[in-house]
Write a protein that holds these residues in place. Sequence first.
Motif, PDB file in Angstrom:
ATOM      1  N   ASP A  96       0.904  -1.156   0.000  1.00  0.00           N
ATOM      2  CA  ASP A  96       0.000   0.000   0.000  1.00  0.00           C
ATOM      3  C   ASP A  96       0.942   1.204   0.000  1.00  0.00           C
ATOM      4  OD1 ASP A  96      -1.551   2.171   0.810  1.00  0.00           O
ATOM      5  OD2 ASP A  96      -2.633   1.070   2.356  1.00  0.00           O
ATOM      6  N   ILE A  97       1.344   1.645  -1.207  1.00  0.00           N
ATOM      7  CA  ILE A  97       2.409   2.651  -1.297  1.00  0.00           C
ATOM      8  C   ILE A  97       2.076   3.752  -2.298  1.00  0.00           C
ATOM      9  CG2 ILE A  97       4.205   1.053  -0.545  1.00  0.00           C
ATOM     10  CD1 ILE A  97       5.074   0.697  -3.406  1.00  0.00           C
ATOM     11  N   ASP A  98       2.932   4.788  -2.283  1.00  0.00           N
ATOM     12  CA  ASP A  98       2.720   5.923  -3.177  1.00  0.00           C
ATOM     13  C   ASP A  98       2.972   5.535  -4.636  1.00  0.00           C
ATOM     14  OD1 ASP A  98       5.556   7.315  -4.107  1.00  0.00           O
ATOM     15  OD2 ASP A  98       5.722   6.126  -2.281  1.00  0.00           O
ATOM     16  N   VAL A  99       2.536   6.378  -5.541  1.00  0.00           N
ATOM     17  CA  VAL A  99       2.580   6.111  -6.976  1.00  0.00           C
ATOM     18  C   VAL A  99       4.002   5.861  -7.476  1.00  0.00           C
ATOM     19  CG1 VAL A  99       2.173   7.185  -9.230  1.00  0.00           C
ATOM     20  CG2 VAL A  99       0.442   7.347  -7.454  1.00  0.00           C
ATOM     21  N   ILE A 100       4.933   6.716  -7.112  1.00  0.00           N
ATOM     22  CA  ILE A 100       6.311   6.564  -7.602  1.00  0.00           C
ATOM     23  C   ILE A 100       6.924   5.277  -7.053  1.00  0.00           C
ATOM     24  CG2 ILE A 100       8.618   7.611  -7.661  1.00  0.00           C
ATOM     25  CD1 ILE A 100       6.415   9.080  -9.348  1.00  0.00           C
ATOM     26  N   GLY A 101       6.686   4.982  -5.788  1.00  0.00           N
ATOM     27  CA  GLY A 101       7.185   3.740  -5.203  1.00  0.00           C
ATOM     28  C   GLY A 101       6.634   2.524  -5.924  1.00  0.00           C
ATOM     29  N   ALA A 102       5.342   2.559  -6.224  1.00  0.00           N
ATOM     30  CA  ALA A 102       4.701   1.451  -6.936  1.00  0.00           C
ATOM     31  C   ALA A 102       5.331   1.241  -8.312  1.00  0.00           C
ATOM     32  CB  ALA A 102       3.208   1.713  -7.083  1.00  0.00           C
ATOM     33  N   LEU A 103       5.520   2.335  -9.031  1.00  0.00           N
ATOM     34  CA  LEU A 103       6.107   2.230 -10.369  1.00  0.00           C
ATOM     35  C   LEU A 103       7.567   1.789 -10.310  1.00  0.00           C
ATOM     36  CD1 LEU A 103       4.436   5.313 -12.080  1.00  0.00           C
ATOM     37  CD2 LEU A 103       3.834   2.890 -12.341  1.00  0.00           C
ATOM     38  N   ASN A 104       8.286   2.179  -9.260  1.00  0.00           N
ATOM     39  CA  ASN A 104       9.675   1.740  -9.102  1.00  0.00           C
ATOM     40  C   ASN A 104       9.758   0.241  -8.853  1.00  0.00           C
ATOM     41  OD1 ASN A 104      10.826   4.241  -9.572  1.00  0.00           O
ATOM     42  ND2 ASN A 104      10.894   4.801  -7.408  1.00  0.00           N
ATOM     43  N   ILE A 105       8.839  -0.295  -8.047  1.00  0.00           N
ATOM     44  CA  ILE A 105       8.824  -1.743  -7.821  1.00  0.00           C
ATOM     45  C   ILE A 105       8.484  -2.463  -9.125  1.00  0.00           C
ATOM     46  CG2 ILE A 105       7.573  -3.637  -6.680  1.00  0.00           C
ATOM     47  CD1 ILE A 105       7.505  -1.887  -4.167  1.00  0.00           C
ATOM     48  N   LYS A 106       7.500  -1.959  -9.851  1.00  0.00           N
ATOM     49  CA  LYS A 106       7.111  -2.567 -11.139  1.00  0.00           C
ATOM     50  C   LYS A 106       8.300  -2.563 -12.108  1.00  0.00           C
ATOM     51  CE  LYS A 106       4.267  -4.153 -14.293  1.00  0.00           C
ATOM     52  NZ  LYS A 106       3.653  -5.468 -14.241  1.00  0.00           N
ATOM     53  N   GLU A 132      -0.600  12.621  -9.033  1.00  0.00           N
ATOM     54  CA  GLU A 132      -0.587  11.154  -9.025  1.00  0.00           C
ATOM     55  C   GLU A 132      -1.520  10.569 -10.085  1.00  0.00           C
ATOM     56  OE1 GLU A 132       0.450  10.120  -4.395  1.00  0.00           O
ATOM     57  OE2 GLU A 132      -1.584  10.768  -4.856  1.00  0.00           O
ATOM     58  N   ILE A 133      -2.666  11.183 -10.276  1.00  0.00           N
ATOM     59  CA  ILE A 133      -3.650  10.684 -11.244  1.00  0.00           C
ATOM     60  C   ILE A 133      -3.051  10.632 -12.646  1.00  0.00           C
ATOM     61  CG2 ILE A 133      -5.848  11.268 -12.364  1.00  0.00           C
ATOM     62  CD1 ILE A 133      -6.778  12.215  -9.510  1.00  0.00           C
ATOM     63  N   LYS A 134      -2.137  11.522 -12.932  1.00  0.00           N
ATOM     64  CA  LYS A 134      -1.484  11.539 -14.255  1.00  0.00           C
ATOM     65  C   LYS A 134      -0.717  10.247 -14.525  1.00  0.00           C
ATOM     66  CE  LYS A 134      -0.923  16.546 -14.181  1.00  0.00           C
ATOM     67  NZ  LYS A 134       0.041  17.658 -14.049  1.00  0.00           N
ATOM     68  N   PHE A 135      -0.309   9.540 -13.474  1.00  0.00           N
ATOM     69  CA  PHE A 135       0.456   8.307 -13.622  1.00  0.00           C
ATOM     70  C   PHE A 135      -0.424   7.057 -13.720  1.00  0.00           C
ATOM     71  CE2 PHE A 135       3.519  11.172 -11.658  1.00  0.00           C
ATOM     72  CZ  PHE A 135       4.663  10.930 -12.404  1.00  0.00           C
ATOM     73  N   SER A 136      -1.723   7.202 -13.551  1.00  0.00           N
ATOM     74  CA  SER A 136      -2.609   6.033 -13.472  1.00  0.00           C
ATOM     75  C   SER A 136      -2.523   5.137 -14.700  1.00  0.00           C
ATOM     76  CB  SER A 136      -4.054   6.460 -13.215  1.00  0.00           C
ATOM     77  OG  SER A 136      -4.550   7.217 -14.298  1.00  0.00           O
ATOM     78  N   GLU A 137      -2.279   5.721 -15.863  1.00  0.00           N
ATOM     79  CA  GLU A 137      -2.209   4.916 -17.094  1.00  0.00           C
ATOM     80  C   GLU A 137      -0.974   4.018 -17.143  1.00  0.00           C
ATOM     81  OE1 GLU A 137      -0.294   8.267 -20.046  1.00  0.00           O
ATOM     82  OE2 GLU A 137      -2.429   8.313 -19.631  1.00  0.00           O
ATOM     83  N   LYS A 138       0.002   4.248 -16.275  1.00  0.00           N
ATOM     84  CA  LYS A 138       1.207   3.424 -16.251  1.00  0.00           C
ATOM     85  C   LYS A 138       1.017   2.145 -15.428  1.00  0.00           C
ATOM     86  CE  LYS A 138       4.345   7.338 -16.789  1.00  0.00           C
ATOM     87  NZ  LYS A 138       5.118   7.052 -17.975  1.00  0.00           N
ATOM     88  N   PHE A 139      -0.122   2.027 -14.758  1.00  0.00           N
ATOM     89  CA  PHE A 139      -0.409   0.863 -13.928  1.00  0.00           C
ATOM     90  C   PHE A 139      -1.062  -0.241 -14.760  1.00  0.00           C
ATOM     91  CE2 PHE A 139       0.545   3.974 -10.864  1.00  0.00           C
ATOM     92  CZ  PHE A 139       0.803   3.335  -9.666  1.00  0.00           C
ATOM     93  N   LEU A 194       2.148  -6.974 -10.051  1.00  0.00           N
ATOM     94  CA  LEU A 194       0.877  -6.451 -10.551  1.00  0.00           C
ATOM     95  C   LEU A 194       0.688  -5.092  -9.895  1.00  0.00           C
ATOM     96  CD1 LEU A 194      -1.947  -6.683 -11.933  1.00  0.00           C
ATOM     97  CD2 LEU A 194      -2.742  -7.742  -9.791  1.00  0.00           C
ATOM     98  N   SER A 195       0.556  -4.054 -10.717  1.00  0.00           N
ATOM     99  CA  SER A 195       0.354  -2.707 -10.169  1.00  0.00           C
ATOM    100  C   SER A 195      -1.103  -2.300 -10.388  1.00  0.00           C
ATOM    101  CB  SER A 195       1.308  -1.707 -10.822  1.00  0.00           C
ATOM    102  OG  SER A 195       1.125  -1.656 -12.219  1.00  0.00           O
ATOM    103  N   ILE A 196      -1.715  -1.822  -9.309  1.00  0.00           N
ATOM    104  CA  ILE A 196      -3.136  -1.444  -9.339  1.00  0.00           C
ATOM    105  C   ILE A 196      -3.266  -0.011  -8.830  1.00  0.00           C
ATOM    106  CG2 ILE A 196      -5.463  -1.979  -8.515  1.00  0.00           C
ATOM    107  CD1 ILE A 196      -4.405  -4.847  -7.908  1.00  0.00           C
ATOM    108  N   PHE A 197      -3.943   0.821  -9.612  1.00  0.00           N
ATOM    109  CA  PHE A 197      -4.196   2.202  -9.222  1.00  0.00           C
ATOM    110  C   PHE A 197      -5.653   2.342  -8.820  1.00  0.00           C
ATOM    111  CE2 PHE A 197      -5.100   6.696  -9.756  1.00  0.00           C
ATOM    112  CZ  PHE A 197      -3.963   7.292  -9.233  1.00  0.00           C
ATOM    113  N   ILE A 198      -5.880   2.901  -7.623  1.00  0.00           N
ATOM    114  CA  ILE A 198      -7.237   3.135  -7.137  1.00  0.00           C
ATOM    115  C   ILE A 198      -7.531   4.622  -7.286  1.00  0.00           C
ATOM    116  CG2 ILE A 198      -8.832   2.928  -5.183  1.00  0.00           C
ATOM    117  CD1 ILE A 198      -7.590   0.234  -6.140  1.00  0.00           C
ATOM    118  N   ASN A 199      -8.661   4.943  -7.877  1.00  0.00           N
ATOM    119  CA  ASN A 199      -9.029   6.336  -8.085  1.00  0.00           C
ATOM    120  C   ASN A 199     -10.425   6.588  -7.541  1.00  0.00           C
ATOM    121  OD1 ASN A 199      -8.841   8.984  -8.956  1.00  0.00           O
ATOM    122  ND2 ASN A 199      -8.235   8.434 -11.031  1.00  0.00           N
TER     123      ASN A 199
END
Length: 189
Positions: free
Chosen positions: A101-111, A156-163, A119-124
């Motif tokens: 349960d982490i921030d957007v940049i952290g999630a994308l770094n793990i991915k 953060e919402i701008k990054f949602s498409e990268k998930f 598996l990266s999931i963005f909740i909006n």
Amino acid sequence: MKEGKFIVVSAPSGSGKTTLVKALLSENLDLSFSISATSRKPRIDEVDNVDYHFLSTIEFKKHIEKGAFIEYEEVYPNKFYGTLKTEVERKWRSGKHIIFDIDVIGALNIKKKYPNQTLSIFINTPSIDVLEERLRSRGNDSESGIQERIQKANEEIKFSEKFDKSIINDDLEKSKKQIIKVVKEFIDS
């Protein structure tokens, strides 16, 4: 050591991310929650080493220098969050898949580091207005804190498409079913 899979869930503050992660953990999916480290102060109801590994800013920076994180981010000025390598290794030794349960940049770094096992999931939320209403109803933040979180959410919402997956949390029960289905399919693949 057998490496499990990573499920990284990220979202703007107030989106319902933590509630959805708790729903996943209540399922029988061999998931273990990764406790993040943070340099922020604990909230009244938070417990060290249960909700977060609370570190001072100085301690956090020392861990960065030692290479102790698989990812970290300065989410707000002097408020760091990160995932300790020791936390991940401990979970893998127990044979579990790890949920974050982490921030957007952290999630994308793990991915980026673990593309095939993550598996990266963005909740909006349906809108920024709904998000603002949720933040206000929590009563955790000052007006300036709410405005800071809304500004951060817009970024953060701008990054949602990268998930890999995106879920709009407009109906909590529907969102729980969606995230459970997506995670079960990923673990079984």
